[in-house]
Write an enzyme that holds these catalytic residues in place. Sequence first.
Site, PDB file in Angstrom:
ATOM      1  N   VAL A 177      13.967  24.111 -12.497  1.00  0.00           N
ATOM      2  CA  VAL A 177      15.196  24.725 -12.058  1.00  0.00           C
ATOM      3  C   VAL A 177      14.995  25.996 -11.065  1.00  0.00           C
ATOM      4  O   VAL A 177      15.590  26.020 -10.076  1.00  0.00           O
ATOM      5  CB  VAL A 177      15.715  25.393 -13.389  1.00  0.00           C
ATOM      6  CG1 VAL A 177      17.102  26.336 -12.831  1.00  0.00           C
ATOM      7  CG2 VAL A 177      16.400  24.191 -14.255  1.00  0.00           C
ATOM      8  N   GLU A 178      13.781  26.863 -11.600  1.00  0.00           N
ATOM      9  CA  GLU A 178      13.333  27.766 -10.340  1.00  0.00           C
ATOM     10  C   GLU A 178      12.810  27.364  -9.302  1.00  0.00           C
ATOM     11  O   GLU A 178      13.557  27.896  -7.975  1.00  0.00           O
ATOM     12  CB  GLU A 178      12.381  28.799 -11.226  1.00  0.00           C
ATOM     13  CG  GLU A 178      12.713  29.202 -12.247  1.00  0.00           C
ATOM     14  CD  GLU A 178      13.795  30.395 -12.114  1.00  0.00           C
ATOM     15  OE1 GLU A 178      13.809  30.826 -10.956  1.00  0.00           O
ATOM     16  OE2 GLU A 178      14.551  31.039 -13.093  1.00  0.00           O
ATOM     17  N   THR A 179      12.183  26.512  -8.925  1.00  0.00           N
ATOM     18  CA  THR A 179      11.632  26.157  -7.509  1.00  0.00           C
ATOM     19  C   THR A 179      11.250  24.804  -7.243  1.00  0.00           C
ATOM     20  O   THR A 179      10.451  24.548  -6.256  1.00  0.00           O
ATOM     21  CB  THR A 179      10.039  26.989  -7.357  1.00  0.00           C
ATOM     22  OG1 THR A 179       9.363  26.450  -8.300  1.00  0.00           O
ATOM     23  CG2 THR A 179      10.268  28.481  -7.354  1.00  0.00           C
ATOM     24  N   ILE A 197      11.730  25.163 -16.573  1.00  0.00           N
ATOM     25  CA  ILE A 197      12.073  26.540 -15.745  1.00  0.00           C
ATOM     26  C   ILE A 197      11.296  26.128 -14.492  1.00  0.00           C
ATOM     27  O   ILE A 197      11.947  26.600 -13.563  1.00  0.00           O
ATOM     28  CB  ILE A 197      11.037  27.563 -16.550  1.00  0.00           C
ATOM     29  CG1 ILE A 197      12.194  28.055 -17.852  1.00  0.00           C
ATOM     30  CG2 ILE A 197      10.915  28.740 -15.681  1.00  0.00           C
ATOM     31  CD1 ILE A 197      11.355  29.024 -18.660  1.00  0.00           C
ATOM     32  N   TYR A 250      22.297  28.214 -17.041  1.00  0.00           N
ATOM     33  CA  TYR A 250      20.660  28.142 -16.710  1.00  0.00           C
ATOM     34  C   TYR A 250      19.914  27.592 -17.875  1.00  0.00           C
ATOM     35  O   TYR A 250      19.308  26.674 -17.655  1.00  0.00           O
ATOM     36  CB  TYR A 250      20.599  29.321 -16.265  1.00  0.00           C
ATOM     37  CG  TYR A 250      18.838  29.758 -15.909  1.00  0.00           C
ATOM     38  CD1 TYR A 250      18.282  29.359 -14.693  1.00  0.00           C
ATOM     39  CD2 TYR A 250      18.050  29.852 -17.056  1.00  0.00           C
ATOM     40  CE1 TYR A 250      17.052  29.433 -14.603  1.00  0.00           C
ATOM     41  CE2 TYR A 250      16.676  29.970 -16.888  1.00  0.00           C
ATOM     42  CZ  TYR A 250      16.103  29.879 -15.457  1.00  0.00           C
ATOM     43  OH  TYR A 250      14.630  29.973 -15.334  1.00  0.00           O
TER      44      TYR A 250
END
Length: 333
Positions: A128-130, A125, A319
């Site tokens: 993928v997010e930041t 997570i 995702y």
Amino acid sequence: MLNLNFYNKVKRLPLLIGALSITSFCQANDFASHPDYLSFKQKTMQNYGLSSEQVDWAMNGSKNLPNIINIMNRPGESKPWYEYKTNFMAASTIQRGVRFKAQYADTLNRAEQQFGVPQSIILGILGVETGFGSNKGNFISRDALATLGFGYERRKQYFQDELSALIAWSYKDGVPTNSVVGSYAGAVGYPQFMPSNIPKFGVDYDGNGHVDLRNSAVDAIGSIANYLANHGWQRNQPIGFAARYSGSNPEAVIAKDLTLPTPYGVLKNQGIQPTNPIVKIDDLDMVNVIQLQENYGQSYYITYPNFQVITTYNKSRMYATAVWQLGAEIASR
């Protein structure tokens, strides 16, 4: 804890700005004349105990950002899987993740033990997010949420509610609302939490008395694990397995709703089975089948409820698969 100095200063705003009226002071608010602004303000006041002046103060200087609507209309999830995954499975992202894993090994282990969420998923997570904090977004969150809340008809109420939550959280945290930056959709910090999720699932995991998802990777790790645990993560249970399909009607086996799994025995009889012959799945296991587009054709996965839990973070099946695969690759290094 509420920052009383900041809160009281804004509460006394009419006295602080002297002869300058709220109306003239807030002229720079691009949304003040929108037909929904008054009802938005009243709902924010009612739900969070704020005054009219406080809401206007928080919205002062807010700008409409039309490009955000364009981005929302062409999201990354509109790409096929084989293109989408290249955004996250890059060697540079994996290397950054390996370094992050080494730096925060103790925290990742602690979160896994406490919440039952594998550190590979936490890493996935964050990656993928930041990109492990390398790209937390550069939009003023208030302006992004206001643009969507007053200009994106399909989900305007959701984004107005998140804007209200952002305003309330910024007062509680003692920071100017316009100082919070994040994604084009208003998500904030390492884990890209929407504002309403920060007070619900944010964890002071570094023990300094303050939940800081914008600057503390330790808080982000604990908060992601807490979020997933609260959304039904099953400790020590699988996420999924690569599969092959030998039937003639894939639409019959592909899950339409991940919250309604099917006994594996039913799906097996329709032509789905794990790619790896070593993997054994009980016929009574409740699972789903998803299909993704590779450049050579279709790929299939048998997924367990934990996969569906990842989609509560972002509903896209691509995702969730990217989180799963990126995290597994980093954890294996």
